[in-house]
Design a protein around this motif. Structure first.
Motif, short mmCIF file in Angstrom:
data_model
loop_
_atom_site.label_atom_id
_atom_site.label_comp_id
_atom_site.label_asym_id
_atom_site.label_seq_id
_atom_site.Cartn_x
_atom_site.Cartn_y
_atom_site.Cartn_z
N THR A 126 0.85 -1.39 -0.14
CA THR A 126 -0.03 -0.07 0.01
C THR A 126 1.02 1.41 -0.10
N GLY A 127 0.28 2.48 -0.33
CA GLY A 127 0.87 3.65 -0.06
C GLY A 127 1.22 4.01 -1.22
N PRO A 128 1.11 5.41 -1.67
CA PRO A 128 1.26 6.11 -3.01
C PRO A 128 2.95 6.24 -3.30
N LYS A 145 3.39 -1.24 -9.25
CA LYS A 145 2.27 -2.15 -8.19
C LYS A 145 1.29 -2.63 -9.14
N ARG A 146 1.10 -1.93 -10.25
CA ARG A 146 0.05 -2.62 -11.28
C ARG A 146 0.39 -3.98 -11.87
N ALA A 147 1.77 -3.70 -12.09
CA ALA A 147 2.42 -5.12 -12.65
C ALA A 147 2.51 -6.34 -11.56
N VAL A 148 2.68 -5.80 -10.37
CA VAL A 148 2.75 -7.13 -9.36
C VAL A 148 1.21 -7.69 -8.87
N ILE A 175 -2.81 -4.97 -3.98
CA ILE A 175 -2.35 -3.51 -3.63
C ILE A 175 -3.50 -2.73 -3.50
N ASP A 176 -3.45 -1.54 -2.80
CA ASP A 176 -4.43 -0.66 -2.57
C ASP A 176 -4.94 -0.07 -3.65
N MET A 177 -4.28 0.96 -4.46
CA MET A 177 -4.76 1.58 -5.49
C MET A 177 -3.66 1.98 -6.33
#
Lengths: 432, 432
Positions: B210-212, B221-224, B230-232
């Protein structure tokens, strides 16, 4: 079928191989999907129609032929024989009853300073549900996706389901009627996901897309994530059946439960874990016997050969550790007192307790959702639920007096973060 | 700064341009990120160290130098001056207090047939929290990510924060101490995300991240996603301030609230919406005046010029429609009776009600989370919360008698889905 024991020297390696499965890592597939999404974004209906003709061999000549009218859904339901109508209605009612308990409500409290704090819960405006077509076009999937959305209060539920050669399972349409789906389009694949995510002339843009699909659908969902919400990236379905060789176990029941997973498709995973070597052998024999009578024996045999396993563990502690390691989508506990195990099970999509709770009951009509986290993702995700169709907004309402001490704290921290406008914005409130 | 009115002939087009922002669609960036992830998976620590030296100019010569010991976190906290120590502690306490109300509990009920149905809630085992480094290395972000995880019951919270040239904000370490973070690594970028998702020799594999972060972090994050939760996918930060020209409004307050968003970075978005043309002009003047005194005026001016707007609406109904259309991350309602608007606001990350609730208070210490859905994703997602660190397993426990009618229903539906093993598995239970 693979037989493993935790006592094997290479158990760890064999287990890793058994569980290895990565969705969507083929660059060619990703490229194809990205290209389809880009085309749908740019050309809309025209491309969706064209790809549906091409991939699904659908005879439609216009987009309007790809929408099913509400009255046709109602007709599909009306034309079911009574037994099926009743079974589908029972399933819908039970799913609805269970999911109503998941509804989250807005809450608020007032702190000691007189400030109101809370969380407002709102349904999503419009969602898309993906229902697989062809082989795996299941009315139960319609209920499991649409009912939680409707229970959450979603106004517009848009369903997509591919109809290869224009053919659809009428039960899927009947289920859409029962679940009060608002619109149904007979499209599928990455083009359907793209159409829902970005909207076309005919297909309304949605806020979230749920439901499992093949690898193209999975890749497309990942690609549009952020533009819309998605539920999860679905992998092949799996079951882990756990037993301890107790007297009440029946090898034929255990075997058919494993096969009910294996018959889904050639990459489905059925794993039997037991503390008894004798039971392991019995179940293996029972599987062979059951396969001889199974219409989908060919698929099941393939699935068992490539991804199935019979695993012997030393004791319950090892069994529980293995369950948590695998984090199975479906977990059956074929033991006398399953409640004794529950506290130690940390990761599983759905837990079927005792010998009278086969996965098949959960697939259709127990009430809980059958869209569940696969491939070990139960470590961090949940069954599809009403919570997937509701979202939260924080509420903060400071009183004039209650604001001042908070503003002072914010001022101090903002200064240390070198955010001067933040600090001033806070200071204005406590200096006023 | 852009001035729009809903009466403009091209308002719709201007609004679309204003809101246009796509994260992570640069193929070159995606390729770089995929490559970093593949390298980290294959070579682990070696690559993480190398990339940290290269991208962050970090002087570390070994991985062990990239971990901060618990005692160093404690020291960082102890060395704060009392005012800051108290402010940080107040913030942590209030965030903890709010988030405790988000904890979900396991529930169960027994249906009319005597079957037990329920939902078991379990914390995630281990999570990674990403805290941006450099310019935006904020202690408040540590609290906002780690506290909900700890409140949820996560045992292992692993924090990563890049330290350009080896330099870290000591407040970030102090906050990690306060929030009971278990381990801290000074790594960042796609390499940190990959290390958390797959684990390396030194860095433990987590279940969710999580976390920006910046665009590399977002793409990683999208890839994993799927391998871990993931949060967003975070975009640039935004605020929408809404007012109606009431007597109690102060243009200087409204201006500084808008600037507290604009000072974040050059792509931050600050939008002011009002029903009063006079107020619009006043706020514009006040922004200019405030900019003259702002240390980060250069950044804020850039942000306002490119992504800011002052928008005139005809009436409250138009204002509400615009708010829901934009689905802002932060929404300030600078009106006498904000409660009157709440029911009609469907999409917003956090709603700051009344004139004594500036966003800055929410950023630090009101209690609700400051990690919020950006870029319109409040249409389908929620603030970071305890629910991000808990997950659910369905529980189904049929009694022998209660199982039979369900098994009958499942049998009927399974036959219509051509799933013979499912049907038999059900039949065994009601024929027994």
């Amino acid at each position: 079928m693979r037989k493993l024991s935790t006592q094997d020297a290479d158990f760890e390696q064999q287990l890793t191989e058994l569980l290895a499965f990565e969705t969507v890592n083929d660059p060619q597939l990703l490229h194809t999907v990205d290209d389809i999404i880009a085309q749908v974004r740019q050309h809309g209906d025209e491309v969706v129609l064209h790809l549906t003709q091409q991939f699904d061999q659908h005879p439609a000549q216009s987009m309007s032929e790809l929408e099913i009218a509400q009255e046709d859904l109602a007709k599909a339901f009306a034309s079911l024989d009574d037994e099926v109508k009743a079974a589908l209605s029972t399933a819908a009612e039970r799913v609805s009853e269970f999911h109503k308990r998941q509804v989250q409500e807005t809450w608020e409290y007032t702190d000691a300073l007189g400030n109101r704090l809370g969380q407002k819960v709102t349904p999503l405006d419009r969602v898309g549900i993906y229902v697989p077509g062809g082989l795996a076009s299941y009315p139960s999937s319609v209920l499991m996706n649409a009912i939680p959305a409707k229970v959450a209060g979603v106004k517009d539920v848009i369903m997509v389901v591919p109809a290869p050669k224009g053919v659809l399972n009428p039960l899927v349409l009947a289920a859409a009627h029962l679940a009060q789906v608002d619109r149904v389009f007979t499209i599928g694949g990455a083009q359907a996901v793209a159409a829902l995510a970005y909207g076309t002339q005919s297909i309304p843009q949605v806020d979230k897309i749920t439901g499992p699909g093949n690898k193209y659908v999975a890749a497309a969902k990942r690609a549009v994530f952020g533009q819309v919400g998605i539920d999860m990236i679905a992998g092949p379905s799996e079951v882990l059946v756990y037993a301890e060789g107790e007297a009440a176990d029946r090898a034929d029941w255990l075997a058919i439960d494993l096969l009910s997973q294996a018959e889904h498709d050639r990459i489905a995973q059925a794993i039997f874990v037991t503390t008894s070597a004798e039971q392991l052998a019995d179940v293996e024999t029972a599987i062979d016997a059951a396969l001889a009578e199974l219409p989908k024996a060919d698929i099941a045999r393939d699935a068992l050969r490539h991804r199935g396993a019979l695993i012997l563990v030393k004791d319950r502690a090892e069994g529980l550790a293995l369950i948590n390691r695998i984090a199975p989508e479906h977990l059956e506990l074929s033991v006398d007192t399953p409640d004794d195990l529950i506290d130690d099970i940390r990761h599983a999509g759905a837990i079927f307790m005792g010998r009278h709770t086969p996965e098949a009951i959960g697939d259709y009509c127990a009430g809980p959702n059958h869209v569940l986290p696969t491939s070990g993702t139960a470590r961090f995700s949940s069954p599809l639920g009403v919570y997937d169709f509701q979202k939260k907004s924080s509420l903060i309402y400071c009183s004039e007096a209650g604001s001042k001490p908070l503003a002072k704290t914010a001022d101090i921290l903002a200064q240390r973060e070198d955010l001067d406008a933040h600090a001033r914005s806070a200071r204005y409130r406590y200096e006023s």
